[in-house]
Design a protein around this motif. Structure first.
Motif, short mmCIF file in Angstrom:
data_model
loop_
_atom_site.label_atom_id
_atom_site.label_comp_id
_atom_site.label_asym_id
_atom_site.label_seq_id
_atom_site.Cartn_x
_atom_site.Cartn_y
_atom_site.Cartn_z
N VAL A 156 -30.67 -13.00 54.46
CA VAL A 156 -29.18 -13.11 54.22
C VAL A 156 -28.27 -13.23 55.72
CG1 VAL A 156 -27.39 -11.48 53.65
CG2 VAL A 156 -29.48 -11.71 52.10
N GLN A 157 -28.89 -12.82 56.60
CA GLN A 157 -28.04 -12.55 58.00
C GLN A 157 -28.48 -13.64 58.96
OE1 GLN A 157 -27.80 -8.57 59.43
NE2 GLN A 157 -25.98 -8.97 60.69
N THR A 158 -29.35 -13.94 59.09
CA THR A 158 -30.02 -15.11 59.96
C THR A 158 -29.33 -16.48 59.98
OG1 THR A 158 -32.10 -14.06 60.32
CG2 THR A 158 -31.78 -16.33 61.13
N PRO A 159 -29.10 -17.07 58.82
CA PRO A 159 -28.40 -18.39 58.74
C PRO A 159 -27.16 -18.18 59.10
CG PRO A 159 -29.91 -18.06 56.85
CD PRO A 159 -30.08 -16.87 57.47
N PRO A 160 -26.05 -17.11 58.48
CA PRO A 160 -24.90 -17.40 58.85
C PRO A 160 -24.65 -17.02 60.33
CG PRO A 160 -25.13 -15.93 56.92
CD PRO A 160 -26.43 -16.18 57.41
N THR A 161 -25.44 -16.29 61.04
CA THR A 161 -25.33 -16.05 62.30
C THR A 161 -25.71 -17.45 63.16
OG1 THR A 161 -26.12 -13.90 62.27
CG2 THR A 161 -26.10 -14.73 64.68
N LEU A 162 -26.54 -18.04 62.87
CA LEU A 162 -26.82 -19.46 63.66
C LEU A 162 -26.03 -20.57 63.23
CD1 LEU A 162 -30.76 -19.00 63.98
CD2 LEU A 162 -28.87 -19.01 65.86
N LYS A 163 -25.26 -20.33 62.15
CA LYS A 163 -24.05 -21.46 61.88
C LYS A 163 -22.80 -21.38 62.33
CE LYS A 163 -25.97 -22.25 57.25
NZ LYS A 163 -25.64 -22.46 55.61
N LEU A 164 -22.93 -20.18 63.57
CA LEU A 164 -21.36 -20.16 64.05
C LEU A 164 -21.32 -21.16 65.17
CD1 LEU A 164 -21.79 -16.13 65.03
CD2 LEU A 164 -19.86 -17.21 63.56
N PRO A 165 -19.99 -21.51 65.41
CA PRO A 165 -19.68 -22.31 66.39
C PRO A 165 -19.73 -21.81 67.75
CG PRO A 165 -17.78 -21.56 65.61
CD PRO A 165 -18.89 -21.01 64.50
N PHE A 166 -20.94 -22.03 68.60
CA PHE A 166 -21.17 -21.55 69.85
C PHE A 166 -20.58 -22.21 70.89
CE2 PHE A 166 -24.09 -18.70 68.01
CZ PHE A 166 -24.78 -19.15 67.32
N CYS A 167 -20.14 -21.31 71.98
CA CYS A 167 -19.21 -22.08 72.96
C CYS A 167 -20.48 -22.80 73.88
CB CYS A 167 -18.95 -20.76 74.15
SG CYS A 167 -17.73 -19.61 73.28
N SER A 168 -19.83 -23.91 74.58
CA SER A 168 -20.55 -24.85 75.23
C SER A 168 -21.51 -24.41 76.37
CB SER A 168 -19.55 -25.80 75.83
OG SER A 168 -18.76 -25.37 76.96
N HIS A 169 -21.42 -23.26 76.88
CA HIS A 169 -22.17 -22.74 78.06
C HIS A 169 -23.51 -22.15 77.32
CE1 HIS A 169 -21.16 -18.61 76.88
NE2 HIS A 169 -19.88 -18.84 77.09
N ARG A 170 -23.58 -21.91 76.10
CA ARG A 170 -24.56 -21.29 75.39
C ARG A 170 -25.60 -20.28 76.07
NH1 ARG A 170 -27.61 -26.69 75.59
NH2 ARG A 170 -26.20 -27.26 77.09
N GLN A 171 -24.75 -19.51 76.77
CA GLN A 171 -25.39 -18.46 77.54
C GLN A 171 -25.41 -17.15 76.78
OE1 GLN A 171 -23.36 -18.23 81.38
NE2 GLN A 171 -24.40 -20.02 82.15
N ILE A 172 -26.57 -16.52 76.29
CA ILE A 172 -26.57 -15.11 75.63
C ILE A 172 -26.90 -14.27 76.73
CG2 ILE A 172 -28.05 -13.94 73.82
CD1 ILE A 172 -28.95 -16.77 72.62
N ASP A 173 -26.04 -13.38 76.65
CA ASP A 173 -26.19 -12.15 77.69
C ASP A 173 -26.97 -11.15 77.22
OD1 ASP A 173 -25.59 -10.80 79.89
OD2 ASP A 173 -23.70 -9.70 79.10
#
Length: 312
Positions: A156-173
Protein backbone atom coordinates in the motif's frame (compact mmCIF):
# COMPACT_ATOMS: atom_id res chain seq x y z
CA UNK A 1 14.09 21.46 -9.73
CA UNK A 2 11.79 18.45 -9.92
CA UNK A 3 12.68 15.18 -11.52
CA UNK A 4 9.43 13.98 -13.08
CA UNK A 5 10.81 10.63 -14.21
CA UNK A 6 12.21 7.93 -11.95
CA UNK A 7 15.77 8.94 -10.92
CA UNK A 8 18.60 6.60 -11.86
CA UNK A 9 20.22 6.79 -8.41
CA UNK A 10 19.71 8.34 -4.99
CA UNK A 11 22.49 9.64 -2.73
CA UNK A 12 22.36 8.42 0.88
CA UNK A 13 24.06 11.19 2.87
CA UNK A 14 24.09 9.59 6.31
CA UNK A 15 26.92 11.30 8.22
CA UNK A 16 28.97 12.12 5.13
CA UNK A 17 29.76 15.55 6.60
CA UNK A 18 31.73 13.76 9.36
CA UNK A 19 34.09 11.17 7.78
CA UNK A 20 35.73 10.26 11.12
CA UNK A 21 32.35 9.32 12.57
CA UNK A 22 31.59 7.25 9.49
CA UNK A 23 34.69 5.09 10.03
CA UNK A 24 33.71 4.46 13.65
CA UNK A 25 30.14 3.66 12.60
CA UNK A 26 31.44 1.24 9.96
CA UNK A 27 33.18 -0.83 12.65
CA UNK A 28 30.19 -0.64 15.00
CA UNK A 29 27.67 -1.58 12.30
CA UNK A 30 29.86 -4.43 11.00
CA UNK A 31 30.33 -5.92 14.48
CA UNK A 32 26.62 -5.52 15.23
CA UNK A 33 25.69 -7.22 11.96
CA UNK A 34 27.97 -10.18 12.67
CA UNK A 35 26.48 -10.51 16.17
CA UNK A 36 22.99 -10.32 14.66
CA UNK A 37 23.78 -13.14 12.23
CA UNK A 38 25.35 -15.26 14.97
CA UNK A 39 22.75 -14.63 17.68
CA UNK A 40 19.62 -15.02 15.60
CA UNK A 41 20.96 -18.05 13.73
CA UNK A 42 21.76 -19.65 17.08
CA UNK A 43 18.20 -19.07 18.34
CA UNK A 44 16.77 -20.58 15.15
CA UNK A 45 19.08 -23.57 15.50
CA UNK A 46 18.30 -24.16 19.18
CA UNK A 47 14.55 -23.75 18.66
CA UNK A 48 14.68 -26.37 15.92
CA UNK A 49 16.97 -28.93 17.56
CA UNK A 50 15.89 -28.86 21.22
CA UNK A 51 12.46 -30.48 21.85
CA UNK A 52 12.02 -28.46 25.07
CA UNK A 53 11.93 -25.30 22.97
CA UNK A 54 9.09 -26.60 20.77
CA UNK A 55 6.56 -24.31 22.45
CA UNK A 56 4.51 -21.29 21.31
CA UNK A 57 6.88 -18.81 22.96
CA UNK A 58 9.90 -20.14 21.05
CA UNK A 59 7.91 -20.53 17.85
CA UNK A 60 7.23 -16.78 17.93
CA UNK A 61 10.83 -16.11 18.99
CA UNK A 62 12.05 -18.10 15.97
CA UNK A 63 9.84 -15.95 13.74
CA UNK A 64 11.33 -12.83 15.35
CA UNK A 65 14.88 -14.11 14.83
CA UNK A 66 14.26 -14.97 11.18
CA UNK A 67 12.64 -11.56 10.70
CA UNK A 68 15.64 -9.78 12.27
CA UNK A 69 18.03 -11.68 10.01
CA UNK A 70 16.11 -10.54 6.93
CA UNK A 71 15.61 -7.04 8.36
CA UNK A 72 19.30 -6.28 8.82
CA UNK A 73 20.41 -8.03 5.62
CA UNK A 74 18.08 -5.74 3.68
CA UNK A 75 19.89 -2.58 4.72
CA UNK A 76 23.22 -3.25 6.45
CA UNK A 77 25.34 -4.33 3.41
CA UNK A 78 24.36 -1.14 1.56
CA UNK A 79 24.96 0.87 4.73
CA UNK A 80 28.46 -0.62 5.15
CA UNK A 81 29.28 0.11 1.51
CA UNK A 82 28.26 3.76 1.92
CA UNK A 83 30.05 4.18 5.26
CA UNK A 84 33.36 2.77 3.97
CA UNK A 85 33.89 4.68 0.74
CA UNK A 86 33.10 7.98 -0.92
CA UNK A 87 30.27 6.47 -3.01
CA UNK A 88 26.92 7.05 -1.30
CA UNK A 89 24.62 5.93 -4.07
CA UNK A 90 21.77 3.46 -4.28
CA UNK A 91 19.88 2.71 -7.49
CA UNK A 92 16.20 3.52 -7.82
CA UNK A 93 15.42 -0.20 -8.03
CA UNK A 94 17.63 -0.88 -5.00
CA UNK A 95 15.84 1.86 -3.07
CA UNK A 96 12.47 0.39 -4.06
CA UNK A 97 13.45 -3.12 -2.94
CA UNK A 98 15.01 -1.86 0.29
CA UNK A 99 11.99 0.28 1.15
CA UNK A 100 9.51 -2.49 0.31
CA UNK A 101 11.24 -5.20 2.35
CA UNK A 102 12.24 -2.88 5.20
CA UNK A 103 8.69 -1.59 5.61
CA UNK A 104 7.15 -5.05 5.32
CA UNK A 105 9.45 -6.55 7.94
CA UNK A 106 9.18 -3.54 10.27
CA UNK A 107 5.38 -3.77 10.21
CA UNK A 108 5.53 -7.53 10.74
CA UNK A 109 7.71 -7.03 13.82
CA UNK A 110 5.22 -4.57 15.31
CA UNK A 111 2.42 -7.12 14.94
CA UNK A 112 4.57 -10.07 16.00
CA UNK A 113 5.61 -8.35 19.24
CA UNK A 114 1.90 -7.77 19.95
CA UNK A 115 1.18 -11.46 19.33
CA UNK A 116 4.03 -12.38 21.71
CA UNK A 117 2.51 -10.09 24.37
CA UNK A 118 -0.82 -11.93 23.96
CA UNK A 119 1.03 -15.23 24.37
CA UNK A 120 2.62 -14.00 27.62
CA UNK A 121 -0.76 -12.69 28.83
CA UNK A 122 -2.40 -16.11 28.44
CA UNK A 123 0.64 -17.85 29.99
CA UNK A 124 0.54 -15.70 33.14
CA UNK A 125 -3.15 -14.83 33.51
CA UNK A 126 -4.71 -18.09 32.28
CA UNK A 127 -2.02 -20.74 32.82
CA UNK A 128 -4.47 -23.66 33.09
CA UNK A 129 -5.92 -22.89 29.65
CA UNK A 130 -2.61 -22.00 27.99
CA UNK A 131 -2.04 -25.33 26.22
CA UNK A 132 -5.54 -25.39 24.73
CA UNK A 133 -5.77 -21.70 23.81
CA UNK A 134 -2.27 -21.19 22.40
CA UNK A 135 -2.17 -24.32 20.26
CA UNK A 136 0.17 -24.88 17.26
CA UNK A 137 -2.59 -24.16 14.73
CA UNK A 138 -3.35 -20.78 16.34
CA UNK A 139 0.37 -19.97 16.53
CA UNK A 140 0.77 -20.54 12.80
CA UNK A 141 -2.34 -18.45 12.10
CA UNK A 142 -1.15 -15.53 14.25
CA UNK A 143 2.33 -15.59 12.73
CA UNK A 144 0.82 -15.77 9.23
CA UNK A 145 -1.41 -12.78 9.99
CA UNK A 146 1.61 -10.76 11.18
CA UNK A 147 3.56 -11.51 7.99
CA UNK A 148 0.50 -10.85 5.80
CA UNK A 149 -0.19 -7.45 7.43
CA UNK A 150 3.44 -6.47 6.86
CA UNK A 151 3.24 -7.42 3.18
CA UNK A 152 -0.06 -5.56 2.64
CA UNK A 153 1.23 -2.45 4.40
CA UNK A 154 4.32 -2.39 2.20
CA UNK A 155 2.26 -2.91 -0.98
CA UNK A 156 0.00 0.00 0.00
CA UNK A 157 2.68 2.51 1.02
CA UNK A 158 5.79 1.82 -1.06
CA UNK A 159 4.50 2.67 -4.59
CA UNK A 160 2.95 6.07 -3.65
CA UNK A 161 6.17 7.04 -1.88
CA UNK A 162 8.40 6.28 -4.87
CA UNK A 163 5.97 7.95 -7.30
CA UNK A 164 6.64 11.31 -5.67
CA UNK A 165 8.36 13.98 -7.79
CA UNK A 166 11.85 14.08 -6.26
CA UNK A 167 14.12 17.11 -6.23
CA UNK A 168 16.93 17.00 -8.77
CA UNK A 169 19.72 16.67 -6.18
CA UNK A 170 18.26 13.26 -5.12
CA UNK A 171 20.02 13.45 -1.75
CA UNK A 172 18.37 11.37 0.97
CA UNK A 173 19.36 12.69 4.39
CA UNK A 174 19.60 9.21 5.91
CA UNK A 175 21.43 5.87 5.82
CA UNK A 176 18.70 4.05 3.95
CA UNK A 177 15.51 4.52 1.97
CA UNK A 178 12.73 5.23 4.46
CA UNK A 179 9.33 6.85 3.97
CA UNK A 180 9.98 10.02 6.06
CA UNK A 181 13.29 10.71 4.29
CA UNK A 182 11.82 10.18 0.82
CA UNK A 183 8.89 12.48 1.62
CA UNK A 184 11.39 15.16 2.70
CA UNK A 185 13.22 14.70 -0.62
CA UNK A 186 10.10 15.44 -2.66
CA UNK A 187 9.66 18.86 -4.25
CA UNK A 188 5.95 18.25 -4.91
CA UNK A 189 2.80 18.04 -2.83
CA UNK A 190 3.25 15.34 -0.17
CA UNK A 191 -0.03 15.85 1.70
CA UNK A 192 -1.45 12.47 0.68
CA UNK A 193 1.77 10.66 1.62
CA UNK A 194 1.98 12.38 4.99
CA UNK A 195 -1.63 11.51 5.77
CA UNK A 196 -1.00 7.94 4.67
CA UNK A 197 2.10 7.71 6.90
CA UNK A 198 0.19 9.19 9.87
CA UNK A 199 -2.67 6.71 9.47
CA UNK A 200 -0.23 3.83 9.08
CA UNK A 201 1.65 4.96 12.20
CA UNK A 202 -1.57 4.83 14.21
CA UNK A 203 -2.58 1.35 13.04
CA UNK A 204 0.91 -0.16 12.90
CA UNK A 205 2.62 1.54 15.87
CA UNK A 206 0.12 3.16 18.26
CA UNK A 207 -2.57 0.44 18.24
CA UNK A 208 -0.18 -2.53 18.67
CA UNK A 209 1.76 -0.69 21.39
CA UNK A 210 -1.51 0.10 23.18
CA UNK A 211 -2.52 -3.57 23.05
CA UNK A 212 0.89 -4.56 24.44
CA UNK A 213 0.53 -2.08 27.31
CA UNK A 214 -2.98 -3.37 28.08
CA UNK A 215 -1.65 -6.95 28.11
CA UNK A 216 1.14 -6.04 30.48
CA UNK A 217 -1.25 -4.10 32.69
CA UNK A 218 -3.29 -7.31 33.09
CA UNK A 219 -0.08 -9.33 33.61
CA UNK A 220 1.08 -6.90 36.33
CA UNK A 221 -2.24 -7.23 38.17
CA UNK A 222 -2.06 -11.03 37.96
CA UNK A 223 1.54 -11.10 39.20
CA UNK A 224 0.76 -8.84 42.17
CA UNK A 225 -1.96 -11.28 43.26
CA UNK A 226 0.58 -14.11 43.59
CA UNK A 227 1.30 -14.57 47.30
CA UNK A 228 4.88 -15.90 47.17
CA UNK A 229 7.84 -13.77 46.14
CA UNK A 230 9.32 -16.73 44.27
CA UNK A 231 6.12 -17.13 42.26
CA UNK A 232 6.09 -13.42 41.39
CA UNK A 233 9.72 -13.56 40.23
CA UNK A 234 9.02 -16.63 38.11
CA UNK A 235 5.94 -15.04 36.51
CA UNK A 236 7.76 -11.79 35.83
CA UNK A 237 10.77 -13.71 34.48
CA UNK A 238 8.62 -15.23 31.72
CA UNK A 239 7.80 -11.72 30.45
CA UNK A 240 10.87 -9.62 31.21
CA UNK A 241 12.82 -10.48 28.05
CA UNK A 242 9.89 -9.65 25.79
CA UNK A 243 9.22 -6.43 27.68
CA UNK A 244 12.85 -5.30 27.18
CA UNK A 245 12.67 -6.08 23.45
CA UNK A 246 9.38 -4.16 23.13
CA UNK A 247 10.90 -1.15 24.91
CA UNK A 248 14.00 -1.11 22.70
CA UNK A 249 12.05 -1.56 19.47
CA UNK A 250 9.16 0.83 20.03
CA UNK A 251 11.26 3.62 21.54
CA UNK A 252 13.37 3.75 18.38
CA UNK A 253 10.35 3.38 16.04
CA UNK A 254 8.51 6.23 17.76
CA UNK A 255 11.63 8.42 17.57
CA UNK A 256 11.90 7.80 13.82
CA UNK A 257 8.28 7.88 12.66
CA UNK A 258 6.52 10.09 15.21
CA UNK A 259 9.07 12.89 15.56
CA UNK A 260 8.42 16.62 14.99
CA UNK A 261 9.60 18.31 11.81
CA UNK A 262 12.76 20.23 12.64
CA UNK A 263 16.49 19.94 12.00
CA UNK A 264 17.35 18.72 15.51
CA UNK A 265 14.70 15.98 15.37
CA UNK A 266 15.95 14.94 11.94
CA UNK A 267 19.57 14.60 13.12
CA UNK A 268 18.48 12.75 16.24
CA UNK A 269 16.26 10.57 14.08
CA UNK A 270 19.32 9.36 12.15
CA UNK A 271 20.81 7.83 15.30
CA UNK A 272 17.50 6.32 16.33
CA UNK A 273 17.01 5.01 12.80
CA UNK A 274 20.46 3.42 12.95
CA UNK A 275 19.61 1.80 16.28
CA UNK A 276 16.24 0.67 14.92
CA UNK A 277 17.84 -0.95 11.86
CA UNK A 278 21.02 -2.32 13.44
CA UNK A 279 20.87 -2.17 17.23
CA UNK A 280 17.59 -3.87 18.08
CA UNK A 281 18.17 -6.97 15.86
CA UNK A 282 21.55 -7.34 17.59
CA UNK A 283 20.22 -6.95 21.12
CA UNK A 284 17.11 -9.14 20.71
CA UNK A 285 18.95 -12.50 20.75
CA UNK A 286 21.26 -11.28 23.53
CA UNK A 287 18.27 -10.35 25.69
CA UNK A 288 16.61 -13.72 25.16
CA UNK A 289 19.76 -15.82 25.57
CA UNK A 290 21.29 -14.01 28.55
CA UNK A 291 18.04 -13.81 30.52
CA UNK A 292 16.46 -17.12 29.55
CA UNK A 293 17.48 -20.28 31.40
CA UNK A 294 15.86 -22.63 28.88
CA UNK A 295 17.75 -21.12 25.95
CA UNK A 296 21.04 -21.21 27.88
CA UNK A 297 20.38 -24.82 28.87
CA UNK A 298 19.70 -25.74 25.23
CA UNK A 299 22.89 -23.95 24.17
CA UNK A 300 25.12 -25.82 26.64
CA UNK A 301 23.39 -29.06 25.71
CA UNK A 302 24.23 -28.44 22.04
CA UNK A 303 27.87 -27.68 22.94
CA UNK A 304 28.15 -30.90 24.97
CA UNK A 305 26.77 -32.87 22.03
CA UNK A 306 29.42 -31.37 19.77
CA UNK A 307 32.16 -32.18 22.28
CA UNK A 308 30.93 -35.76 22.66
CA UNK A 309 30.81 -36.26 18.90
CA UNK A 310 34.37 -34.93 18.55
CA UNK A 311 35.65 -37.27 21.29
CA UNK A 312 33.97 -40.27 19.73
Amino acid sequence: MVNQSSPVVFFLLGFSDNPQLEKVLFVVVLCSYLLTLLGNTLILLLSTLDPRLHSPMYFFLSNLSFLDLCFTTTCVPQMLFNLWGPAKTISFLGCFVQLFIFMSLGTTECILLTVMAFDRYVAVCQPLHYATKINPHLCRQLAGIAWAIGLVQSIVQTPPTLKLPFCSHRQIDNFLCEVPSLIQLSCGDTTYNEIQMAVASIFIVVVPLSLILVSYGAIARAVLKISSAKGRRKAFGTCSSHLIVVTLFYSSVIAVYLQPKNLYARERGKFFGLFYAVGTPTLNPLVYTLRNKEVKRAFWKLLRKDEDSEES
